[in-house]
Motif scaffolding. Structure first.
Motif: not given
Length: 260
Positions: A147-150, A134-135, A155-156
């Motif tokens: 896209k997702y919020l860690n 995951d970057n 945002w990753c």
């Protein structure tokens, strides 16, 4: 041959040959022998030879290879004079060498390599190898679907292909490539991927999962202190992937056949 024709087709051999519509190019002689004109036999070989010539020409487009002046033709297929003629006519600017007993050349090379692996100093990679990570999200590179919020509120992008070595890259034997990672849980699961793409973006794109390297981390140590190193070791016919926990020195290894 006559019995087989009757058994599998329900026709006599002459009837079966006549239905092939080759005319006088394929005839039955002596009751159970076929006489086949050379043009028909050549046609049987044209498809694989065309692919061989196309593959060699593609290889010769590589800047590292285009200056190679000589092609050595080995293997049982290489003993065919028709194959040799086609290569000489379709790749006229290269010198073609066919060693005596070309069919045994591959076997002899394998035996020599078994006794002395140092005769091969490097390999040109057939695939791009890497792992899934995951970057941090980059709108210029990553799809919104990834896209997702860690947990830290950043945002990753998930399923990113982290490349260790690229297709057509020349890698010396015994080369080791290491990258460091921070775990997100006390069990790290590291899928190993390969693809024919030189610059893959996601591991969910056309790629092949070769195996999974699993490392269980000690729960009495804070997760923030359990960074680990993943190493790809290109030693020979096998690709070895190693995961090492820096703090404890614990290692997990996975062997993969990289020549398939």
């Amino acid at each position: 041959m006559r019995k087989l024709s009757k058994k599998f087709t329900g026709q006599k051999l002459k009837q079966r040959v006549d239905t092939l519509e080759f005319g006088d190019s394929v005839t039955l002689q002596g009751g159970d022998k076929l006489r086949v004109e050379p043009d028909i036999v050549r046609a049987w070989f044209d498809n694989p030879i065309n692919k061989l010539v196309e593959h060699v020409n593609d290889l010769l487009k590589d800047p590292k290879i285009m200056s190679v002046p000589t092609i050595v033709l080995v293997g049982g297929f290489g003993e065919s004079t028709y194959v040799q003629e086609r290569l000489r006519s379709d790749i006229p600017d290269k010198r073609l060498i066919v060693p005596a007993e070309a069919g045994l050349a591959v076997l002899k090379g394998a035996v020599k390599y078994g006794h002395d692996s140092s005769i091969i100093s490097s390999r040109v990679m057939k695939y791009t190898f890497g792992v899934s990570v995951d970057n941090f999200y980059d709108g210029k590179i990553h799809s919104k679907h990834k896209k997702y919020l860690n947990k830290d509120g950043k945002w990753c992008a998930k399923d990113c292909f982290d490349v260790f070595v690229r297709v057509k890259e020349e890698i010396p034997v015994d080369r080791q490539i290491t990258k460091g990672y921070s775990p997100t849980g006390y069990r790290t699961i590291t899928p190993i991927y390969r693809t024919t793409a030189a610059n893959p973006i996601y591991t969910t794109d056309p790629a092949c999962e070769l195996g999974v390297l699993i490392t269980d981390l000690p729960k009495y140590i804070p997760l923030s202190e359990l960074s680990n190193d993943t190493t790809f070791m290109f030693g020979g016919t096998e690709l070895v992937v190693k995961n090492r926990v820096r703090k404890t020195g614990k290692e997990e290894n996975l062997k993969l056949h990289c020549l398939k």
